[in-house]
Design an enzyme around this catalytic site. Structure first.
Site, short mmCIF file in Angstrom:
data_model
loop_
_atom_site.label_atom_id
_atom_site.label_comp_id
_atom_site.label_asym_id
_atom_site.label_seq_id
_atom_site.Cartn_x
_atom_site.Cartn_y
_atom_site.Cartn_z
N GLU A 142 8.48 11.56 -32.14
CA GLU A 142 7.85 11.76 -30.84
C GLU A 142 8.87 12.16 -29.78
O GLU A 142 8.54 12.85 -28.82
CB GLU A 142 7.15 10.47 -30.43
CG GLU A 142 5.68 10.70 -30.14
CD GLU A 142 4.91 9.44 -29.88
OE1 GLU A 142 4.14 9.07 -30.77
OE2 GLU A 142 5.08 8.82 -28.82
N HIS B 58 12.55 6.55 -57.98
CA HIS B 58 11.63 6.94 -59.06
C HIS B 58 10.49 7.78 -58.50
O HIS B 58 9.40 7.79 -59.05
CB HIS B 58 11.13 5.68 -59.77
CG HIS B 58 12.26 4.84 -60.27
ND1 HIS B 58 12.82 5.01 -61.52
CD2 HIS B 58 13.02 3.91 -59.63
CE1 HIS B 58 13.84 4.17 -61.64
NE2 HIS B 58 13.99 3.50 -60.51
N LYS C 86 -4.87 12.52 -27.08
CA LYS C 86 -5.58 11.47 -26.34
C LYS C 86 -6.62 12.10 -25.40
O LYS C 86 -7.76 11.67 -25.34
CB LYS C 86 -4.59 10.64 -25.51
CG LYS C 86 -3.68 9.73 -26.31
CD LYS C 86 -2.87 8.81 -25.37
CE LYS C 86 -1.85 7.98 -26.12
NZ LYS C 86 -1.04 7.11 -25.27
O1 PA5 Z 1 6.02 6.13 -27.60
C1 PA5 Z 1 5.00 6.37 -26.99
O2 PA5 Z 1 4.99 6.59 -25.77
C2 PA5 Z 1 3.67 6.39 -27.70
O3 PA5 Z 1 3.83 6.31 -29.09
C3 PA5 Z 1 2.85 5.21 -27.26
O4 PA5 Z 1 3.52 4.02 -27.55
C4 PA5 Z 1 1.48 5.19 -27.94
O5 PA5 Z 1 0.80 6.40 -27.74
C5 PA5 Z 1 0.64 4.04 -27.39
O6 PA5 Z 1 0.57 4.14 -26.00
P1 PA5 Z 1 0.19 2.91 -25.10
O7 PA5 Z 1 1.21 1.86 -25.26
O8 PA5 Z 1 0.14 3.46 -23.73
O9 PA5 Z 1 -1.15 2.42 -25.58
#
Ligand code: PA5
Length: 458
Positions: free
Chosen positions: A285, A314, A428
């Protein structure tokens, strides 16, 4: 912790490796990045780096009180709001934690996670736990992500119909100024704040990761000690002294100079399997980006891949040894395992089984790692090894902090913003639109389409 990087080099693996001169050529750039990060940190722009220095007595005492009261602890969260807690639990709690009697769990509750919106998961969980014996920690930085919010509203409805003291069963961990904070105040839920400047995947050392860990009996002070120790090491400006800078530089050169687009993390410990998931989320990410900071289209980022030693010897190892030259492999070597298991010679006359006699399981796993390192190097596959003395709160705190710095530096080398996630936000936004959330109607129109070509198997 030590980082062995010799097997990444041209001198060991030939032309598929990195030239030492190429690393040296980046010395200056790394010094600039170091200076840039230090001033950003001084301006309060890298708040995740300061999390290991926060006081945590309050978190520990709330966690201990709550742990004594409930039979089940349910974490609702996704991505950065769940991966860290799961990683800590798998690495640092007993591998069969939930199956142990309560006294062998240190008097702590069983642990469950809802990190998906698969209806079968929540339905099955409701068959498994008594809600009025359950503490629910809803962790969401934004307070808006569809999966945790759907699990939250459903659990809220069920909890409310099962007990009049429903509010006491929730603890909300969210952005200090977020919408969930407001809701929690109205409903009388207790709240823990995630500092405004700390993003989801960098929040493991905030209450998002620390509170669940403390409920489960993990020594979070020791975890932060490990992170602080690593912070000291990762402040060294010189690439040759700083393992995080070296790691990032090698991965960057592997991508840019060799075109390797897969980065494998392979711990020789099953207990670290979810730590790899956390790392994958952090890496993917943060670094998989369409645009550079100055808005050039680059579509960059290498794909992080999980591989567990010895299990995947394996499975994936054949591909690593003989498949395309498109990846680097990073091993995690544990010097001392918590358990000593001696192997017996019990079947006399059967050499295939008897050679184990006098050896230990620890020897076997270490030997298999060594054999894999040798084989990969022989096949000219660049590989490096992170060595940790043992798996404990200190070393895991250090390791997680180390990877956060690596990813931050990789972001700088690639000139991308490692702290946003527009690709995730797109998903989202479209979900909101398609599920009818007000304010997102136009997105909905934009993305209606016919699924088109298909083959029906009838
Ligand atoms: O690292 C990030 O920003 C994302 O992976 C969020 O953690 C994930 O989308 C969940 O978001 P939130 O904590 O706002 O529910």
């Amino acid at each position: 912790m030590k980082l062995y990087y010799g097997n990444m080099l041209e001198s060991r693996v030939g032309g598929s490796g990195i030239a030492i001169e190429a690393i040296a050529a980046l010395e200056e750039r790394i010094r600039d990045i170091d200076a840039k990060l230090k001033s950003a940190r001084a301006r309060g722009e890298l708040q995740f780096m300061d999390l290991p220095y926060q006081p945590v007595d309050d978190i520990v005492s709330i966690a201990n009180e709550e742990a004594a009261e409930c039979e089940n602890f349910l974490l609702i969260g996704i991505g950065g709001s769940s991966c860290g807690s799961i990683a800590l639990h798998t690495a640092l709690s007993h591998p069969y934690y939930n199956l142990l009697p309560r006294d062998k769990r240190g008097g702590r509750p069983r642990f469950f996670v809802l990190d998906n919106c698969d209806p079968d998961e929540i339905a099955a969980l409701m068959d498994t736990v008594e809600l009025d014996d359950t503490l629910i920690n809803v962790v969401s930085k934004s307070g808006a992500t569809p999966e945790p919010m759907a699990n939250f509203v459903k659990c809220y409805e069920l909890m409310k119909s099962s007990t009049s003291s429903y509010a006491e069963h929730f603890i909300i961990t969210t952005d200090e100024d977020g919408v969930l904070m407001r809701l929690a105040e109205e409903e009388g839920f207790r709240c823990l704040g995630i500092p405004r400047g700390v993003g989801g995947r960098f929040s493991v050392f905030s209450p998002a990761g620390l509170f669940p860990a403390a409920v489960l009996g993990i020594d979070i002070k020791e975890l932060l000690n490990g992170a602080r120790h690593m912070d000291e090491i990762c402040r060294k400006p010189d690439i040759w002294d700083n393992p995080a800078y070296m790691f990032a530089t090698l991965e960057y050169l592997a991508m840019k100079e060799k075109g390797y687009n897969i980065s494998v993390l392979m711990p020789y410990s099953r207990r670290l399997r979810h730590l790899v998931n956390w790392y994958i989320q952090l890496w993917a990410e943060s670094l998989g980006k369409e645009k550079t900071r100055d808005n050039k289209t680059v579509n960059t980022g290498s794909t992080p891949l999980k591989s567990i030693g010895t299990t995947d010897q394996h499975s994936l190892l054949q591909l690593f040894n003989e498949g395309p030259f498109d990846k680097t492999i990073t091993f995690i070597r544990v010097m001392n395992y918590a358990s000593k298991v001696e192997l017996p010679a019990v079947f006399h006359g059967y050499d295939e089984l008897n050679y184990f006699g006098g050896h230990t399981m620890e020897e076997l796993i270490k030997t298999e790692l060594f054999a894999t390192q040798l084989a990969l190097t022989h096949h000219r596959r660049p590989n490096k090894t992170i060595e940790i003395p043992e798996i404990n709160a200190f070393s895991i705190g250090g390791l997680m902090y180390f990877f956060e710095v690596v990813v931050t530096v990789m972001g700088e080398l690639l000139n991308v913003n490692a702290f946003d996630q527009p690709g995730v936000e797109d998903g989202k936004r479209l979900t909101y639109a398609l599920m009818g959330r007000s304010g997102y109607e136009r997105d909905n129109e934009e993305f209606m389409w016919d699924e088109g070509n298909f083959i029906a198997c009838q």
